[in-house]
Design a protein around this motif. Structure first.
Motif, PDB file in Angstrom:
ATOM      1  N   THR A  72      42.745  27.634  35.093  1.00  0.00           N
ATOM      2  CA  THR A  72      43.181  27.415  36.470  1.00  0.00           C
ATOM      3  C   THR A  72      41.957  27.147  37.340  1.00  0.00           C
ATOM      4  N   PRO A  73      42.153  26.666  38.562  1.00  0.00           N
ATOM      5  CA  PRO A  73      41.037  26.652  39.513  1.00  0.00           C
ATOM      6  C   PRO A  73      40.560  28.081  39.763  1.00  0.00           C
ATOM      7  N   MET A  74      39.339  28.234  40.231  1.00  0.00           N
ATOM      8  CA  MET A  74      38.821  29.551  40.568  1.00  0.00           C
ATOM      9  C   MET A  74      39.652  30.172  41.682  1.00  0.00           C
ATOM     10  N   ILE A  75      40.055  31.424  41.490  1.00  0.00           N
ATOM     11  CA  ILE A  75      40.847  32.176  42.460  1.00  0.00           C
ATOM     12  C   ILE A  75      40.048  33.402  42.883  1.00  0.00           C
ATOM     13  N   VAL A  76      39.961  33.662  44.171  1.00  0.00           N
ATOM     14  CA  VAL A  76      39.242  34.849  44.656  1.00  0.00           C
ATOM     15  C   VAL A  76      40.115  36.077  44.391  1.00  0.00           C
ATOM     16  N   ALA A  77      39.617  36.965  43.538  1.00  0.00           N
ATOM     17  CA  ALA A  77      40.415  38.100  43.079  1.00  0.00           C
ATOM     18  C   ALA A  77      40.858  38.996  44.227  1.00  0.00           C
ATOM     19  N   ALA A  78      39.980  39.254  45.187  1.00  0.00           N
ATOM     20  CA  ALA A  78      40.317  40.151  46.296  1.00  0.00           C
ATOM     21  C   ALA A  78      41.502  39.623  47.089  1.00  0.00           C
ATOM     22  N   ASP A  97      52.734  25.642  29.820  1.00  0.00           N
ATOM     23  CA  ASP A  97      51.351  25.754  30.303  1.00  0.00           C
ATOM     24  C   ASP A  97      50.596  26.796  29.470  1.00  0.00           C
ATOM     25  N   CYS A  98      50.294  26.434  28.232  1.00  0.00           N
ATOM     26  CA  CYS A  98      49.764  27.395  27.281  1.00  0.00           C
ATOM     27  C   CYS A  98      48.930  26.688  26.221  1.00  0.00           C
ATOM     28  N   PRO A  99      47.805  27.252  25.800  1.00  0.00           N
ATOM     29  CA  PRO A  99      47.206  28.498  26.285  1.00  0.00           C
ATOM     30  C   PRO A  99      46.525  28.296  27.638  1.00  0.00           C
ATOM     31  N   LEU A 100      46.519  29.355  28.431  1.00  0.00           N
ATOM     32  CA  LEU A 100      46.042  29.279  29.807  1.00  0.00           C
ATOM     33  C   LEU A 100      45.093  30.435  30.113  1.00  0.00           C
ATOM     34  N   ILE A 101      43.966  30.100  30.753  1.00  0.00           N
ATOM     35  CA  ILE A 101      43.005  31.093  31.215  1.00  0.00           C
ATOM     36  C   ILE A 101      42.949  31.026  32.736  1.00  0.00           C
ATOM     37  N   VAL A 102      43.080  32.176  33.389  1.00  0.00           N
ATOM     38  CA  VAL A 102      43.009  32.254  34.841  1.00  0.00           C
ATOM     39  C   VAL A 102      41.592  32.658  35.224  1.00  0.00           C
ATOM     40  N   GLN A 103      40.917  31.797  35.986  1.00  0.00           N
ATOM     41  CA  GLN A 103      39.546  32.133  36.371  1.00  0.00           C
ATOM     42  C   GLN A 103      39.516  32.807  37.740  1.00  0.00           C
ATOM     43  N   PHE A 104      38.774  33.918  37.808  1.00  0.00           N
ATOM     44  CA  PHE A 104      38.631  34.652  39.057  1.00  0.00           C
ATOM     45  C   PHE A 104      37.181  34.684  39.526  1.00  0.00           C
ATOM     46  N   ALA A 105      37.019  34.620  40.848  1.00  0.00           N
ATOM     47  CA  ALA A 105      35.750  34.949  41.488  1.00  0.00           C
ATOM     48  C   ALA A 105      35.875  36.397  41.914  1.00  0.00           C
ATOM     49  N   ALA A 106      34.945  37.237  41.484  1.00  0.00           N
ATOM     50  CA  ALA A 106      35.050  38.659  41.779  1.00  0.00           C
ATOM     51  C   ALA A 106      33.666  39.290  41.839  1.00  0.00           C
ATOM     52  N   ASN A 107      33.577  40.366  42.610  1.00  0.00           N
ATOM     53  CA  ASN A 107      32.347  41.167  42.640  1.00  0.00           C
ATOM     54  C   ASN A 107      32.676  42.651  42.664  1.00  0.00           C
ATOM     55  N   TYR A 122      51.491  36.190  32.388  1.00  0.00           N
ATOM     56  CA  TYR A 122      51.627  34.740  32.538  1.00  0.00           C
ATOM     57  C   TYR A 122      50.538  33.933  31.840  1.00  0.00           C
ATOM     58  N   ALA A 123      49.509  34.590  31.312  1.00  0.00           N
ATOM     59  CA  ALA A 123      48.335  33.871  30.823  1.00  0.00           C
ATOM     60  C   ALA A 123      47.824  34.488  29.538  1.00  0.00           C
ATOM     61  N   ASN A 124      46.943  33.763  28.867  1.00  0.00           N
ATOM     62  CA  ASN A 124      46.325  34.258  27.636  1.00  0.00           C
ATOM     63  C   ASN A 124      45.060  35.057  27.894  1.00  0.00           C
ATOM     64  N   GLY A 125      44.527  34.949  29.110  1.00  0.00           N
ATOM     65  CA  GLY A 125      43.320  35.694  29.414  1.00  0.00           C
ATOM     66  C   GLY A 125      42.807  35.355  30.792  1.00  0.00           C
ATOM     67  N   ILE A 126      41.723  36.046  31.185  1.00  0.00           N
ATOM     68  CA  ILE A 126      41.045  35.725  32.443  1.00  0.00           C
ATOM     69  C   ILE A 126      39.594  35.372  32.158  1.00  0.00           C
ATOM     70  N   ASP A 127      38.992  34.671  33.105  1.00  0.00           N
ATOM     71  CA  ASP A 127      37.581  34.312  33.021  1.00  0.00           C
ATOM     72  C   ASP A 127      36.917  34.734  34.327  1.00  0.00           C
ATOM     73  N   ILE A 128      35.710  35.294  34.228  1.00  0.00           N
ATOM     74  CA  ILE A 128      34.948  35.686  35.408  1.00  0.00           C
ATOM     75  C   ILE A 128      33.960  34.584  35.734  1.00  0.00           C
ATOM     76  N   ASN A 129      34.048  34.052  36.934  1.00  0.00           N
ATOM     77  CA  ASN A 129      33.160  32.962  37.340  1.00  0.00           C
ATOM     78  C   ASN A 129      31.772  33.528  37.648  1.00  0.00           C
ATOM     79  N   CYS A 130      30.834  33.238  36.770  1.00  0.00           N
ATOM     80  CA  CYS A 130      29.433  33.637  36.950  1.00  0.00           C
ATOM     81  C   CYS A 130      28.552  32.396  37.021  1.00  0.00           C
ATOM     82  N   GLY A 131      29.133  31.272  37.446  1.00  0.00           N
ATOM     83  CA  GLY A 131      28.380  30.028  37.402  1.00  0.00           C
ATOM     84  C   GLY A 131      28.472  29.151  38.628  1.00  0.00           C
TER      85      GLY A 131
END
Length: 333
Positions: A72-78, A97-107, A122-131
């Motif tokens: 997914t596009p980056m989503i702000v977790a807060a 919509d599978c397999p799907l990874i939801v990317q979050f911006a989080a701190n 709803y998803a197969n996993g999450i990704d933490i945006n560190c880039g």
């Protein structure tokens, strides 16, 4: 294993996540396991998280053309955790919509784990945006600044692992590299020890924008990891993807702008085929894609197959009906 949706709202056959009702319905089992893909020995072709662009309609399109895994596009977790409106506007999916990874911006580890629990069904996993190198993201403590905070990354991964008990749910990170690659290798080793499922490496530093991608650095990182590694950066064709895969020894490649320009890239097309444009029109209209997004994607797709004059005319169109008339008149679509 089945996934349970909490009261999905059906709109144009897509499932919009709604959090304020009580009914449940069985969601289609997500049979495609990304981890199994990465261990297959085959090139895993990945659609990158792109703000505004890698939404459901575009993910649906690239999946038709040999894309194996979508973010997914980056989503702000807060915001996602605190606001129902943010959840409803930022995340849309459906059974295909599978397999799907939801990317979050989080701190914040707690907020990230809360967000992961919400999307888990709803998803197969999450990704933490560190880039992400954008100034606003780094100023908020998101994105590429996290490569200098390995302890925070560790805590976020641990918290998600502790809070989400769904078997096979992945937790990955997407990073940029340091000028001193030893620091990047150290970060990746710590992430691996914490339980990260895989790591995506964009082969540039946070300060670099259009400089050549350091594929040699991605190779060194891969050689120091036991978990899968995905290579990212400046891949514009299937041939380039295969070449990067070979020279880095990674388990997959992630593409952003190359797929915007040619969503059929992973299927081996050198430029967007007319059939792909037709598919985009059908998918976008079926899923109720907003006009600006619908038009913008077509401008990217048609960049290489239209003249300068045609671009001026097409880019100035202001309605869906005008676009369909133009495509019908000029390309028989």
């Amino acid at each position: 294993m089945h996934f349970i949706l909490i009261t999905p709202q059906i709109r144009n056959k897509s499932v919009l996540m709604k959090s304020d009702c009580m009914q449940t319905t069985i969601y289609q089992e997500r049979k495609k396991d990304p981890i199994e893909m990465f261990h297959s020995g085959q090139l895993v072709k990945v659609c990158a998280p792109m703000v505004r662009y890698s939404k459901l309609a575009f993910r649906t399109l690239v999946r038709k053309y040999s894309c194996d895994l979508c973010y997914t596009p980056m989503i702000v977790a807060a915001d996602f955790v605190k606001s129902i409106k943010a959840r409803d506007s930022e995340f849309t999916t459906n059974q295909g919509d599978c397999p799907l990874i939801v990317q979050f911006a989080a701190n914040d580890a707690r907020l990230l784990s809360d967000a992961a629990r919400i999307v888990c069904p709803y998803a197969n996993g999450i990704d933490i945006n560190c880039g992400c190198p954008q100034r606003w993201a780094m100023a908020e403590g998101y994105g590429a600044c996290l490569i200098n905070k390995p302890e925070l990354v560790r805590d976020m991964v641990k918290q998600v692992r502790n809070q989400v008990e769904t078997p096979g749910f992945s937790v990955s990170i997407k990073i940029r590299i340091h000028d001193d690659l030893k620091r990047t290798v150290d970060l990746c080793r710590k992430a691996e020890a914490t339980g990260v499922s895989w790591i995506t490496v964009h082969g540039r530093t946070a300060e670099e924008r259009h400089q050549p991608v350091h594929y040699d650095s991605i190779k060194i990182i891969k050689e120091n990891m036991s978990i899968p590694v995905i290579a990212n950066g400046d891949i514009r064709s299937l041939k380039e993807a295969e070449n990067v895969w070979q020279i880095t020894g990674t388990d997959g490649v992630m593409v952003a702008r190359g797929l915007l320009a040619n969503p059929a890239m992973f299927a081996g097309y050198e430029e967007t085929p007319l059939k792909c444009i037709w598919d985009w029109v059908d998918i976008a209209l079926e899923l109720g894609t907003p006009y600006m997004c619908f038009h913008q994607h077509l401008m990217y797709m048609m960049e290489k197959i239209t003249s300068r004059q045609e671009k001026r005319v097409f880019n100035a169109l202001s309605s869906t009906s005008a676009i369909i008339d133009y495509l019908t008149d000029h390309y028989g679509i």
